[in-house]
Design an enzyme around this catalytic site. Sequence first.
Site, PDB file in Angstrom:
ATOM      1  N   HIS A  15     -16.034  41.714  70.619  1.00 40.12           N
ATOM      2  CA  HIS A  15     -15.852  40.326  70.614  1.00 40.12           C
ATOM      3  C   HIS A  15     -15.044  39.718  69.298  1.00 40.12           C
ATOM      4  O   HIS A  15     -14.840  40.340  68.410  1.00 40.12           O
ATOM      5  CB  HIS A  15     -16.894  39.417  71.040  1.00 40.12           C
ATOM      6  CG  HIS A  15     -18.109  39.267  70.159  1.00 40.12           C
ATOM      7  ND1 HIS A  15     -18.349  38.307  69.358  1.00 40.12           N
ATOM      8  CD2 HIS A  15     -19.064  40.255  70.233  1.00 40.12           C
ATOM      9  CE1 HIS A  15     -19.255  38.709  68.653  1.00 40.12           C
ATOM     10  NE2 HIS A  15     -19.902  39.588  69.339  1.00 40.12           N
ATOM     11  N   MET A  16     -14.993  38.272  69.216  1.00 36.90           N
ATOM     12  CA  MET A  16     -14.038  37.614  68.189  1.00 36.90           C
ATOM     13  C   MET A  16     -14.719  37.807  66.756  1.00 36.90           C
ATOM     14  O   MET A  16     -14.087  38.230  65.981  1.00 36.90           O
ATOM     15  CB  MET A  16     -14.234  36.303  68.462  1.00 36.90           C
ATOM     16  CG  MET A  16     -13.388  35.237  67.566  1.00 36.90           C
ATOM     17  SD  MET A  16     -11.428  35.745  67.596  1.00 36.90           S
ATOM     18  CE  MET A  16     -10.938  34.860  68.754  1.00 36.90           C
TER      19      MET A  16
END
Length: 88
Positions: A15-16
């Site tokens: 994820h980010m």
Amino acid sequence: MVSKKVKIINEQGFHMRPANDFVREMAKFKSDIHLVMGEKDVNGKSIMNIMAACIKYGSEIEVRCDGEDEQAMLDKAVEMISSGLGEV
């Protein structure tokens, strides 16, 4: 070119936050890096490409590096992914 397969072990996947950390670290190298998962082949120095690939927990990806410092880059990339991208 050098490559190695590695499994995503952090529960949230790529994820980010870990993608940002990964891209920041890979930018220190001169070589090119690609993350290959099935039919997807993404630029490992692009946070947008990594996010668009939706690499989930348990996915096996192949890390491919090509260039003058390819082995050092591969070693660092595999170390980061294998350790859970700082989240495990």
